[in-house]
Design an enzyme around this catalytic site. Structure first.
Site, PDB file in Angstrom:
ATOM      1  N   ASP A 289       0.844  -1.181   0.000  1.00  0.00           N
ATOM      2  CA  ASP A 289       0.000   0.000   0.000  1.00  0.00           C
ATOM      3  C   ASP A 289       0.893   1.249   0.000  1.00  0.00           C
ATOM      4  OD1 ASP A 289      -2.412   1.565   0.443  1.00  0.00           O
ATOM      5  OD2 ASP A 289      -1.754   1.769   2.517  1.00  0.00           O
TER       6      ASP A 289
ATOM      7  N   ASP B  63      -1.817  -0.647   5.905  1.00  0.00           N
ATOM      8  CA  ASP B  63      -2.197  -0.087   7.205  1.00  0.00           C
ATOM      9  C   ASP B  63      -3.698   0.027   7.417  1.00  0.00           C
ATOM     10  OD1 ASP B  63      -2.511   2.116   5.323  1.00  0.00           O
ATOM     11  OD2 ASP B  63      -2.707   3.387   7.096  1.00  0.00           O
TER      12      ASP B  63
END
Length: 292
Positions: free
Chosen positions: A16, A223
């Site tokens: 990410d 996250d």
């Protein structure tokens, strides 16, 4: 002469961006730069996998000196540089120097659904298509130029939810019934086709494996809740701490994952810390070269 041992596996890293490889507040990646250089020198591809658009990711890819395939809009499309593999993957199309695979839905079909849904149920959210560039800047902290790139979407629509949880759950149920999926990111609820970061990563990993003699193994890092699908299909899953919210609850997707790491530090510092931890394990010792 000492023989250099060939690693038993070809590692791939899918990561990410916001809050993981990029700082949540400043969008800086400087804390991860040395590790990124080491991975490139070791021949370990870092695959950027984000809710961001193609245009946003192309700019970030340049700034990160990344030359590998990337996945945009939460698994909706995979962009592979032409010539990266010996042949164009099946069902890929050519676009501006890339081979493109599109597991997701078009933004036009998503906006049609939102228009019809809001006529009946209202719109307790700010969606990018109806927002001004200034409103996107205020909601994201991006610059004006970055906000304009963020709104050039092809496969998904971010919603800044302004209603209550009951309204959100009812909206998600209607979207699912209409054939769309929703993903909760760090800031936005994303509506998209029936795909996710994990499904797109799996497809890309299969393409890598087709052209590699060694087993391809995957490290995934993120996250937010929209990263859990990607983390669940990885050999090693890394949850990177955020300064803005607690780590996503692993729940059923990661409850029994065989190799789950939660970083101590946040953002790119935590990402680099976790990657270094993986490659300092005895079975990986010496895999990452020193760089200057």
């Amino acid at each position: 002469m000492t023989k250099v041992m060939q690693p038993r596996a070809q590692w791939l890293i899918a990561t990410d961006l916001d809050g993981t490889l990029l700082d949540h507040y400043t969008y800086s990646h400087s804390a991860a730069d040395l590790t990124l250089q080491q991975l490139e020198a070791a021949g370990i591809p870092v695959i950027l996998n984000s809710s961001k658009t193609r245009d946003e990711m192309l700019a970030l890819r340049d700034s990160l000196h990344n030359r590998h395939p990337f996945i945009c809009e939460n698994g909706s499309a995979i962009f592979i540089p032409q010539g990266y593999f010996p042949q164009r993957p099946e069902r890929a199309r050519d676009e501006m120097g890339y081979w493109v695979l599109e597991p997701g839905a078009t933004r036009r079909s998503i906006l049609d659904f939102l228009r019809h849904d809001s006529d009946s149920y209202g719109a307790p959210y700010l969606n990018f298509a109806n927002a001004s560039a200034a409103e996107i800047v205020a909601a994201t902290g991006l610059t004006l130029a970055q906000a304009e790139k963020a709104n050039r979407r092809d496969y998904s629509e971010p919603l800044l939810w302004q209603g209550d949880e009951q309204q959100k759950l009812a909206f998600i149920a209607r979207a699912n019934a209409a054939g769309f999926a929703t993903l909760q990111g760090g800031r936005f609820l994303h509506i998209l086709g029936q795909t996710d970061k994990g499904a797109a990563t799996t497809l890309l990993k299969q393409i890598y494996q087709h052209y590699r003699e060694r087993e391809c193994r995957l490290i995934a890092s993120g996250d937010g809740p929209n990263d859990l699908d990607m983390l669940s299909i990885a050999d090693i899953a890394i949850i990177v701490r955020s300064p803005a919210h607690p780590p996503p609850h692993p729940s059923k997707q990661l409850a029994h994952h065989p190799d789950l790491i939660i970083s101590r530090d946040a953002g790119p510092q935590g990402w680099a810390e976790a990657i270094q931890e993986v490659f300092s394990r005895p079975e990986q010792s010496g895999h990452l070269p020193n760089t200057k």
